[in-house]
Design an enzyme around this catalytic site. Sequence first.
Site, PDB file in Angstrom:
ATOM      1  N   THR A  11      86.469  13.532  67.544  1.00  0.00           N
ATOM      2  CA  THR A  11      86.960  13.737  68.904  1.00  0.00           C
ATOM      3  C   THR A  11      86.852  15.224  69.263  1.00  0.00           C
ATOM      4  O   THR A  11      86.920  16.095  68.391  1.00  0.00           O
ATOM      5  CB  THR A  11      88.421  13.255  69.074  1.00  0.00           C
ATOM      6  N   GLY A  12      86.652  15.481  70.537  1.00  0.00           N
ATOM      7  CA  GLY A  12      86.507  16.875  70.967  1.00  0.00           C
ATOM      8  C   GLY A  12      85.286  17.518  70.338  1.00  0.00           C
ATOM      9  O   GLY A  12      85.357  18.650  69.846  1.00  0.00           O
ATOM     10  N   GLY A  16      83.218  23.910  70.607  1.00  0.00           N
ATOM     11  CA  GLY A  16      83.953  24.506  69.482  1.00  0.00           C
ATOM     12  C   GLY A  16      83.605  23.959  68.118  1.00  0.00           C
ATOM     13  O   GLY A  16      82.465  23.594  67.827  1.00  0.00           O
ATOM     14  N   TYR A 168     102.143  24.003  71.925  1.00  0.00           N
ATOM     15  CA  TYR A 168     100.993  23.849  71.016  1.00  0.00           C
ATOM     16  C   TYR A 168     101.483  23.624  69.583  1.00  0.00           C
ATOM     17  O   TYR A 168     101.053  22.695  68.904  1.00  0.00           O
ATOM     18  CB  TYR A 168     100.118  25.103  71.104  1.00  0.00           C
TER      19      TYR A 168
HETATM   20  N1  NAP Z   1      90.144  27.786  67.382  1.00  0.00           N
HETATM   21  C1  NAP Z   1      90.979  28.015  66.386  1.00  0.00           C
HETATM   22  O1  NAP Z   1      91.053  29.137  65.857  1.00  0.00           O
HETATM   23  C2  NAP Z   1      91.838  26.912  65.858  1.00  0.00           C
HETATM   24  C3  NAP Z   1      92.807  27.220  64.882  1.00  0.00           C
HETATM   25  C4  NAP Z   1      93.594  26.187  64.385  1.00  0.00           C
HETATM   26  C5  NAP Z   1      93.408  24.901  64.822  1.00  0.00           C
HETATM   27  N2  NAP Z   1      92.455  24.625  65.773  1.00  0.00           N
HETATM   28  C6  NAP Z   1      92.300  23.239  66.215  1.00  0.00           C
HETATM   29  O2  NAP Z   1      90.941  22.892  66.153  1.00  0.00           O
HETATM   30  C7  NAP Z   1      90.642  21.883  67.137  1.00  0.00           C
HETATM   31  C8  NAP Z   1      89.406  22.309  67.921  1.00  0.00           C
HETATM   32  O3  NAP Z   1      89.664  23.523  68.550  1.00  0.00           O
HETATM   33  P1  NAP Z   1      88.507  24.479  69.122  1.00  0.00           P
HETATM   34  O4  NAP Z   1      88.965  25.847  68.887  1.00  0.00           O
HETATM   35  O5  NAP Z   1      87.172  24.016  68.631  1.00  0.00           O
HETATM   36  O6  NAP Z   1      88.665  24.174  70.682  1.00  0.00           O
HETATM   37  P2  NAP Z   1      87.630  24.117  71.893  1.00  0.00           P
HETATM   38  O7  NAP Z   1      86.397  24.893  71.602  1.00  0.00           O
HETATM   39  O8  NAP Z   1      88.424  24.466  73.096  1.00  0.00           O
HETATM   40  O9  NAP Z   1      87.215  22.570  71.938  1.00  0.00           O
HETATM   41  C9  NAP Z   1      88.187  21.598  72.187  1.00  0.00           C
HETATM   42  C10 NAP Z   1      87.558  20.221  72.240  1.00  0.00           C
HETATM   43  O10 NAP Z   1      88.613  19.306  72.577  1.00  0.00           O
HETATM   44  C11 NAP Z   1      88.267  18.625  73.769  1.00  0.00           C
HETATM   45  N3  NAP Z   1      89.415  18.383  74.634  1.00  0.00           N
HETATM   46  C12 NAP Z   1      90.271  19.299  75.172  1.00  0.00           C
HETATM   47  N4  NAP Z   1      91.148  18.702  75.990  1.00  0.00           N
HETATM   48  C13 NAP Z   1      90.828  17.377  75.985  1.00  0.00           C
HETATM   49  C14 NAP Z   1      91.355  16.256  76.665  1.00  0.00           C
HETATM   50  N5  NAP Z   1      92.361  16.337  77.542  1.00  0.00           N
HETATM   51  N6  NAP Z   1      90.772  15.061  76.433  1.00  0.00           N
HETATM   52  C15 NAP Z   1      89.735  14.940  75.592  1.00  0.00           C
HETATM   53  N7  NAP Z   1      89.184  15.968  74.937  1.00  0.00           N
HETATM   54  C16 NAP Z   1      89.728  17.188  75.142  1.00  0.00           C
HETATM   55  C17 NAP Z   1      87.293  19.556  74.485  1.00  0.00           C
HETATM   56  O11 NAP Z   1      86.538  18.766  75.371  1.00  0.00           O
HETATM   57  P3  NAP Z   1      85.920  19.359  76.739  1.00  0.00           P
HETATM   58  O12 NAP Z   1      84.545  19.756  76.359  1.00  0.00           O
HETATM   59  O13 NAP Z   1      85.986  18.202  77.639  1.00  0.00           O
HETATM   60  O14 NAP Z   1      86.803  20.509  77.152  1.00  0.00           O
HETATM   61  C18 NAP Z   1      86.500  20.110  73.329  1.00  0.00           C
HETATM   62  O15 NAP Z   1      85.491  19.224  72.927  1.00  0.00           O
HETATM   63  C19 NAP Z   1      91.904  21.783  68.005  1.00  0.00           C
HETATM   64  O16 NAP Z   1      92.645  20.644  67.627  1.00  0.00           O
HETATM   65  C20 NAP Z   1      92.681  23.050  67.669  1.00  0.00           C
HETATM   66  O17 NAP Z   1      94.066  22.887  67.848  1.00  0.00           O
HETATM   67  C21 NAP Z   1      91.681  25.598  66.296  1.00  0.00           C
END
Ligand code: NAP
Length: 279
Positions: A11-12, A16, A168
Amino acid sequence: MSLKGKTILVTGSTDGVGRFVAERLAADGAEAIVHGRDRARGESLVQQIRKAGGEARFFRADFASLAEVKSFASAVRRSAHHIDVLVNNAGIGSAGQGRQESRELSADGFELRFAVNYLAPFLLTRLLLPWLERAKEARIVNVASAGQQAIDFSDVMLERGYSGARAYRQSKLAQILFTFDLAEELDGRPITVNSLHPATFMDTTMVRRAGVKPISTVEEGGAAILKLVASPALADVSGRYFDGLKEARADPQAYDKSARKRLRALSFELAGMPDPLAA
Ligand SMILES: NC(=O)c1ccc[n+]([C@@H]2O[C@H](COP(=O)([O-])OP(=O)(O)OC[C@H]3O[C@@H](n4cnc5c(N)ncnc54)[C@H](OP(=O)(O)O)[C@@H]3O)[C@@H](O)[C@H]2O)c1
């Protein structure tokens, strides 16, 4: 585990670390089920994977609506015989789409981060469990975070003292409580469920939107997720939390059975489903 012929839903994966993971899994022979809200970005990833000789399909669903989660699960169930791995990765950060300190609600009226980051994957996992059971061995990987805050059961929807960071962190800890609870329920069945903090401040949309300077890469976080998806050494490991590549301790609330029980009851109630373990 060999990924050849495995069906893996990330998912997602339109952006990212999820996008990175879906690409890598498809390059290693898995059929990637790509998900996100943006059809153009989803389809372009599918084309890219196919051009490279891999297999992928895209499904669009907004996790801010439980009705969309249900339709998404039905569409996946219609299109796949089984699922080998479910990676619950989609999420919004502390800044989300709007201003950090303005409380937002999902289509169902729930606090938005709790709904998107926790309740949607809770419901999706529950609806896909029979499809995971059809695989010989299945894995569920919950992408949580080291950012965790204990759930205040008297104010789960954060009507008092709201902040984007609190929202969050609460949603991310809820994913870990769910992981531990589900692992106990699935004990003795060939489905494992683990959670992790992939890496700190990866260079992704979520981190950039929060105005934070990235300090790690999607490759680092992706490697940690891929380990939980495919490492043969983890074949029988379930109900754990990892920080990157290493097992770690989560917030103490994750080890509190009564908190897990409360969250479980609340989640079934909010998702409008009966608890299979309820008498
Ligand atoms: N970045 C970090 O440093 C970090 C650290 C710890 C944990 N995480 C976790 O890693 C995961 C991925 O994060 P990321 O940094 O890769 O984030 P990201 O680049 O913002 O990507 C987020 C993904 O989730 C999807 N998404 C967001 N809101 C949604 C919704 N309402 N319905 C369906 N899909 C949705 C987005 O889809 P769209 O393309 O439609 O926006 C995108 O594909 C998250 O769970 C985050 O909490 C990240």
